[in-house]
Design an enzyme around this catalytic site. Sequence first.
Site, PDB file in Angstrom:
ATOM      1  N   SER A 152       0.842  -1.200   0.000  1.00 36.38           N
ATOM      2  CA  SER A 152       0.000   0.000   0.000  1.00 36.38           C
ATOM      3  C   SER A 152       0.869   1.238   0.000  1.00 36.38           C
ATOM      4  O   SER A 152       2.004   1.217   0.493  1.00 36.38           O
ATOM      5  CB  SER A 152      -0.895   0.028   1.234  1.00 36.38           C
ATOM      6  OG  SER A 152      -0.162   0.436   2.387  1.00 36.38           O
ATOM      7  N   ASP A 153       0.352   2.323  -0.577  1.00 32.66           N
ATOM      8  CA  ASP A 153       0.982   3.600  -0.309  1.00 32.66           C
ATOM      9  C   ASP A 153       0.713   3.934   1.149  1.00 32.66           C
ATOM     10  O   ASP A 153      -0.243   3.435   1.755  1.00 32.66           O
ATOM     11  CB  ASP A 153       0.438   4.686  -1.243  1.00 32.66           C
ATOM     12  CG  ASP A 153       1.416   5.845  -1.418  1.00 32.66           C
ATOM     13  OD1 ASP A 153       2.352   5.963  -0.594  1.00 32.66           O
ATOM     14  OD2 ASP A 153       1.251   6.629  -2.365  1.00 32.66           O
ATOM     15  N   TRP A 154       1.551   4.787   1.722  1.00 32.55           N
ATOM     16  CA  TRP A 154       1.483   5.064   3.155  1.00 32.55           C
ATOM     17  C   TRP A 154       0.198   5.834   3.481  1.00 32.55           C
ATOM     18  O   TRP A 154       0.038   6.989   3.104  1.00 32.55           O
ATOM     19  CB  TRP A 154       2.717   5.849   3.577  1.00 32.55           C
ATOM     20  CG  TRP A 154       3.875   4.988   4.003  1.00 32.55           C
ATOM     21  CD1 TRP A 154       4.553   5.087   5.190  1.00 32.55           C
ATOM     22  CD2 TRP A 154       4.508   3.919   3.291  1.00 32.55           C
ATOM     23  NE1 TRP A 154       5.552   4.137   5.247  1.00 32.55           N
ATOM     24  CE2 TRP A 154       5.547   3.404   4.100  1.00 32.55           C
ATOM     25  CE3 TRP A 154       4.279   3.325   2.050  1.00 32.55           C
ATOM     26  CZ2 TRP A 154       6.360   2.342   3.705  1.00 32.55           C
ATOM     27  CZ3 TRP A 154       5.092   2.264   1.657  1.00 32.55           C
ATOM     28  CH2 TRP A 154       6.105   1.784   2.479  1.00 32.55           C
ATOM     29  N   GLY A 155      -0.719   5.161   4.157  1.00 35.12           N
ATOM     30  CA  GLY A 155      -1.998   5.779   4.476  1.00 35.12           C
ATOM     31  C   GLY A 155      -3.061   5.542   3.433  1.00 35.12           C
ATOM     32  O   GLY A 155      -4.074   6.236   3.407  1.00 35.12           O
ATOM     33  N   GLY A 156      -2.875   4.539   2.576  1.00 34.41           N
ATOM     34  CA  GLY A 156      -3.811   4.298   1.486  1.00 34.41           C
ATOM     35  C   GLY A 156      -4.789   3.166   1.730  1.00 34.41           C
ATOM     36  O   GLY A 156      -5.473   2.733   0.800  1.00 34.41           O
TER      37      GLY A 156
END
Length: 737
Positions: A263-267
């Site tokens: 995942s992208d960070w916070g996605g």
Amino acid sequence: MKKLKSLAFVGLLTLSLSAQNKVPLYLDESKPIEDRIEDALKRMTLEEKVAMCHAQSKFSSAGVSRLGIPDNWMTDGPHGIRPEVLWDEWNQAGWTNDSCIAFPALTCLAATWNPEMSMLYGKAIGEEARYRNKNVLLGPGVNIYRTPLNGRNFEYMGEDPHLASRMVVPYIHGVQSNGVAACVKHYALNNQEVYRHSINVNLSDRALREIYLPAFKAAVQEGKAWAIMGAYNLYKGQHCCHNQYLLNDILRDEWKFDGVVVSDWGGVYDTEQSAYNGLDMEFGTWTDGLTEGKSFAYNNYFLADPFLAQLRTGKIAESVVDNKVRNILRLTFRTNMNSKRPWGSFGTEEHALVGRKIAEEGIVLLQNKGNVLPIDLNKTKKILVVGENAIKVMVVGGGSSSLKAKHEISPLDGIKKRVGSSVDVVYARGYAGEKSKAQDGLATGQDIFDDRAESVLISEACEAAKTADAVIFVGGLNKNNGQDCESHDRSELGLPYGQDKVISALSKVNKNLVVVIISGNAVAMPWVKEVPSILQSWYLGSEAGNAIASILVGDANPSGKLPFTFAEKLNDYGAHALGEYPGEKGNVTYNEDIFVGYRWTEKQKIKPLFSFGHGLSYTEFAYGKASISSKNMGEKDILTVTVPVKNIGQLTGKEVVQLYIGDEKCSVPRPVKELKAFEKISLKAGQEKNVEFKISIDDLKFYDENKKEWVAENGKFKAYVGASSTDIKSVLDFELK
């Protein structure tokens, strides 16, 4: 330290068990990886499996120390290895040995139009990551340049899917040759920073397949990327980090991707969607990727305790987590459990020279009226350098690509170093931007704030320009918020800080004016007819100043070509002409469909400021008449286009020969022409070379939304050979029957 202990344990465990002839299958590197994965998987507890699926710190996820399986460590790329941060904070860890080489931004790499440079880039940055014991490099980025306002365009490879596809594959090969996974991002449709966490992208299946997915497909099927990062935005109403259609239907089932999805960070937003919709590893939840977040929240991530609870009750079958762990173990065995991978190297002179070579080859000579460039040092006694970007640190800021570089040569210092004491180099500010800001505790270390009035700065520069033999204005954008920067988009196409006024004023007092634009995006140039020479020089990393100086004085002959269209005004881009940017009420629709960049300007008969593929040289190339092997083409035929190219100038130089294909008549709208092949050749003065391109039926296809497949229709086609999308030298007709 925890990771080193895990790695040491692997060695001790292997030696101990080898002595007893009881080496576990998962530790035996002579066995197939898939067999080792299954052996390791059956030895793991449910809790250990779940722990591998989510972060345990800002940039790491857990291994299984009991079994000697090390943690996974990520590092931000794709332009250099991010400095160490604290375990649970974004602030710097305060290391003194994590200063990296900053490589040029990927817009510069794309502008080389040279896959050999891409391979060199990937190998060098992979060596830096390997030395720092990172086994996943979070890059490269291949999202398509839809609008010049996108704050992260500088991290990507331009507007054309074919160019991005050809450049991403060798980058991946170079990185992964070091036993470090390339994590290609941001999959998919992450084409703006405004509303990036909440915007749902609507577009046709055809635009998705023809424009926005090809580079990712090439990364998977040709590059064999070991990791993919999901995007923040939504598509079909689902976040891309847990998106059934993108991750399961296309990536896994259709493309047969066998790597790990990060995942992208916070996605990440939901446990069940994360469980079923293709995500393997969750990072940065409850954070915007920079500042916000609950301390040590890792066990509360969607793929942590909430996931474990549903697995324990049987609501989610254990086979779901097993599939994720298989992908993670495959990553581990390919990287930090591969005893044969090289050791890497970090912050070396060799890597700095790699960056400089790429920078010199990526700088684009946009305009050179009167041959003002290269500067003849034998006839030059005084050079005036003007502009904040001539002295500003550029590697700090911009979001996740912010770096602590071992060194960064400014354009002013690079010019001074190159010309030596025989030429008087004078500096005038010309314009001033806002104060530099630290990011994640990393500061530029310089204070260049200047609050003098605009009129004073311009007057000072013009007065100095009157007595200079050459004036070099170094401006453009920077990596502050609202320019080339993650989490923000630009507000306008024009240059900030009143730079247009400075350039126009300088052009009136000195005819030997060179404008050097440092940016990752196109900018408006209302002064283009007033200025003889313009260089587009991108963010060039540690060796920026040396590379720029080499081009200015002719040590290096410019050979870069634009990887995206420079338009005169914002409405010359389809995304803005049709009013669908940045979207509203949570949705953005790509009304321009497949007509992105030069496809749009040619469809609308708009003359660009500078065309896609454009770039000049200090020498001159003559194209002979192109020929084609046959006028008729069957389904299995391969046609050959041949064009002779000769260097008719006085210097050795490189030229990018480009092949475009156009469909004369089709049942669906098609672009006038589309890039299908290119080759960069080096020619000595007077040397000639025949360049050959192969055309197959795949080069003629479009995506049929009704049939859900790629098709080519019988009929007449044109092959265009040229030096840019608008500088066409030969047009050849052929027919598909």
